[in-house]
Design a protein around this motif. Sequence first.
Motif, PDB file in Angstrom:
ATOM      1  N   PHE A   1       0.823  -1.207   0.000  1.00 18.44           N
ATOM      2  CA  PHE A   1       0.000   0.000   0.000  1.00 18.44           C
ATOM      3  C   PHE A   1       0.855   1.254   0.000  1.00 18.44           C
ATOM      4  O   PHE A   1       0.548   2.222  -0.706  1.00 18.44           O
ATOM      5  CB  PHE A   1      -0.958   0.038   1.194  1.00 18.44           C
ATOM      6  N   GLU A   2       1.917   1.278   0.770  1.00 18.98           N
ATOM      7  CA  GLU A   2       2.788   2.455   0.791  1.00 18.98           C
ATOM      8  C   GLU A   2       3.318   2.756  -0.600  1.00 18.98           C
ATOM      9  O   GLU A   2       3.382   3.918  -1.023  1.00 18.98           O
ATOM     10  CB  GLU A   2       3.938   2.233   1.778  1.00 18.98           C
ATOM     11  N   ALA A   3       3.682   1.711  -1.343  1.00 23.19           N
ATOM     12  CA  ALA A   3       4.185   1.907  -2.702  1.00 23.19           C
ATOM     13  C   ALA A   3       3.082   2.430  -3.622  1.00 23.19           C
ATOM     14  O   ALA A   3       3.304   3.341  -4.430  1.00 23.19           O
ATOM     15  CB  ALA A   3       4.749   0.596  -3.241  1.00 23.19           C
ATOM     16  N   ILE A   4       1.870   1.860  -3.496  1.00 19.80           N
ATOM     17  CA  ILE A   4       0.750   2.295  -4.338  1.00 19.80           C
ATOM     18  C   ILE A   4       0.362   3.730  -4.014  1.00 19.80           C
ATOM     19  O   ILE A   4       0.092   4.543  -4.915  1.00 19.80           O
ATOM     20  CB  ILE A   4      -0.451   1.346  -4.149  1.00 19.80           C
TER      21      ILE A   4
ATOM     22  N   TYR B   1      -0.047   9.529  -5.681  1.00 18.00           N
ATOM     23  CA  TYR B   1       0.156  10.963  -5.496  1.00 18.00           C
ATOM     24  C   TYR B   1       1.171  11.533  -6.484  1.00 18.00           C
ATOM     25  O   TYR B   1       1.103  12.714  -6.828  1.00 18.00           O
ATOM     26  CB  TYR B   1       0.582  11.247  -4.057  1.00 18.00           C
ATOM     27  N   LYS B   2       2.067  10.689  -6.977  1.00 18.08           N
ATOM     28  CA  LYS B   2       3.043  11.167  -7.957  1.00 18.08           C
ATOM     29  C   LYS B   2       2.459  11.212  -9.362  1.00 18.08           C
ATOM     30  O   LYS B   2       2.882  12.035 -10.180  1.00 18.08           O
ATOM     31  CB  LYS B   2       4.271  10.260  -7.941  1.00 18.08           C
TER      32      LYS B   2
ATOM     33  N   LYS C   1     -10.028  12.145  -0.773  1.00 13.15           N
ATOM     34  CA  LYS C   1      -8.652  12.155  -1.274  1.00 13.15           C
ATOM     35  C   LYS C   1      -8.494  11.310  -2.531  1.00 13.15           C
ATOM     36  O   LYS C   1      -7.720  11.650  -3.427  1.00 13.15           O
ATOM     37  CB  LYS C   1      -7.707  11.666  -0.175  1.00 13.15           C
ATOM     38  N   VAL C   2      -9.221  10.189  -2.570  1.00 13.11           N
ATOM     39  CA  VAL C   2      -9.065   9.220  -3.658  1.00 13.11           C
ATOM     40  C   VAL C   2     -10.437   8.711  -4.064  1.00 13.11           C
ATOM     41  O   VAL C   2     -11.314   8.524  -3.222  1.00 13.11           O
ATOM     42  CB  VAL C   2      -8.177   8.034  -3.208  1.00 13.11           C
ATOM     43  N   THR C   3     -10.632   8.502  -5.360  1.00 14.29           N
ATOM     44  CA  THR C   3     -11.800   7.794  -5.866  1.00 14.29           C
ATOM     45  C   THR C   3     -11.338   6.503  -6.524  1.00 14.29           C
ATOM     46  O   THR C   3     -10.318   6.493  -7.235  1.00 14.29           O
ATOM     47  CB  THR C   3     -12.581   8.647  -6.878  1.00 14.29           C
ATOM     48  N   THR C   4     -12.088   5.421  -6.283  1.00 13.80           N
ATOM     49  CA  THR C   4     -11.812   4.151  -6.951  1.00 13.80           C
ATOM     50  C   THR C   4     -12.997   3.817  -7.847  1.00 13.80           C
ATOM     51  O   THR C   4     -14.153   3.897  -7.436  1.00 13.80           O
ATOM     52  CB  THR C   4     -11.570   3.012  -5.942  1.00 13.80           C
TER      53      THR C   4
ATOM     54  N   LYS D   1      -2.296  21.513  -2.314  1.00 10.52           N
ATOM     55  CA  LYS D   1      -0.899  21.079  -2.297  1.00 10.52           C
ATOM     56  C   LYS D   1      -0.820  19.552  -2.200  1.00 10.52           C
ATOM     57  O   LYS D   1      -1.409  18.937  -1.307  1.00 10.52           O
ATOM     58  CB  LYS D   1      -0.165  21.721  -1.126  1.00 10.52           C
ATOM     59  N   ASN D   2      -0.091  18.960  -3.118  1.00 10.44           N
ATOM     60  CA  ASN D   2       0.102  17.508  -3.129  1.00 10.44           C
ATOM     61  C   ASN D   2       0.928  17.096  -1.912  1.00 10.44           C
ATOM     62  O   ASN D   2       2.014  17.629  -1.688  1.00 10.44           O
ATOM     63  CB  ASN D   2       0.818  17.109  -4.418  1.00 10.44           C
ATOM     64  N   PRO D   3       0.433  16.161  -1.088  1.00  9.67           N
ATOM     65  CA  PRO D   3       1.132  15.820   0.156  1.00  9.67           C
ATOM     66  C   PRO D   3       2.435  15.054  -0.050  1.00  9.67           C
ATOM     67  O   PRO D   3       3.235  14.960   0.876  1.00  9.67           O
ATOM     68  CB  PRO D   3       0.112  14.954   0.901  1.00  9.67           C
ATOM     69  N   VAL D   4       2.654  14.515  -1.242  1.00 13.85           N
ATOM     70  CA  VAL D   4       3.876  13.756  -1.508  1.00 13.85           C
ATOM     71  C   VAL D   4       4.872  14.567  -2.327  1.00 13.85           C
ATOM     72  O   VAL D   4       6.045  14.673  -1.978  1.00 13.85           O
ATOM     73  CB  VAL D   4       3.551  12.427  -2.221  1.00 13.85           C
ATOM     74  N   THR D   5       4.406  15.176  -3.427  1.00 13.82           N
ATOM     75  CA  THR D   5       5.326  15.893  -4.317  1.00 13.82           C
ATOM     76  C   THR D   5       5.507  17.358  -3.942  1.00 13.82           C
ATOM     77  O   THR D   5       6.490  17.976  -4.341  1.00 13.82           O
ATOM     78  CB  THR D   5       4.808  15.840  -5.768  1.00 13.82           C
TER      79      THR D   5
END
Length: 396
Positions: A39-42, A47-48, A166-169, A275-279
């Motif tokens: 999950f951390e990788a996904i 976000y990238k 934050k996310v839609t699936t 603001k993107n929390p990762v990039t």
Amino acid sequence: MAIEVHPLPLPASADPTKFKDFGREVKGVNPGELTGQEFEAISDLLYKHGALLFRDVTLTPAQQYRLTKLFDPKSESYGHGNNKTGSEKKSILHPDLKTIPHQPQVQLIGNGTVYNHEGLAEAVLKHPSHKICHKTRVSETDEARGITRFYRWHIDAALYDLSPPKVTTLYAIRVPDGPRQKVRYDDGTGDELEVPLGTTAFASGKTMFEMLPDELKSVAVRTRVKYAPHPYVWMAPARVRTSGLGLESEGRELPWDELPPWEDSKIKILPMTWKNPVTGHLHFQVHPSAFCELLIDPLPEGAKREGALFPDGAHLKDLKEVRELLYKMQRPAIAPALVYPHDWRERDLVLFHNRGVLHSVVGTFSKDQVRAFHQCNLAASDDPAGPSPEDVRKYA
């Protein structure tokens, strides 16, 4: 098996230089049964890159809910509130969504009639079409030739009381065959875009911000957007522009005193750029139809005033003026070369960063073309972060 990441297959219409970072196909992992490390990788990839595609997935509603919730463990209810879309018949969302009874955070969407589906004995689904809400519509002759339009560019969010997901699936269960269609913008530009039948179209909020001229970047980082209470009820009588991006200014919105009961404390006022929390990148994230006012801060001390718009700040309340400004800022980013129209296959799962992209339903189906998808997004545990003071100084 290690996680594999590949660029999304872009249509010939796309400008590949604008899609270097957008979208990835992911292989070698089961999204319904992710380990913590997977999950951390996904999450990092999403976000990238804004959107992730998984092919040939088997996913139950419970698994889809758990997957969506991983991105915001404190979230719980569907993005518009569990069961609320069906109870408010004046909302534009009412005919589009059917709640899965045993997993109310997951919605059944699509076209045609579906029987004995996840506790729903019979679900009559209606694919949203421009014909029900645009000021003008494609002629029957052109429609027979495969001409269509974007339905309505948007982000998935209640924009009243609840925070934007934050996310839609999106999980494709049944995808009908049919000829490709052509989106015609009909806005005087001559823009057209060939798309697969029933595509979901995506546009990058990052690209939308980055392609703005400097004077509009300055406005974007200094502005907060006020949304109408119960915006999907408020906007229901209004008609959509031919490009699907925002509403015509004809005074057709429902007066606030005719809306369902609302509280001032629950009205959403959100940054124009998120603001993107990762990039750390800024994404221009405004629902093109739901806003009503703009609150613009003055230029920061030491900023160049020459050529600046609203250097002393402003509170824009004239709806037509606000719409024209936002259309000017958003329209360039939905040009044909900047839109990714996903070509759905059955058992496709797409995750997209709902705080980083805009999307639109596209096209028209006949009644006998059955399309069934599961959609899940969860009202977030917090509001989006806006530009940092450093971002404001950089772009203002």
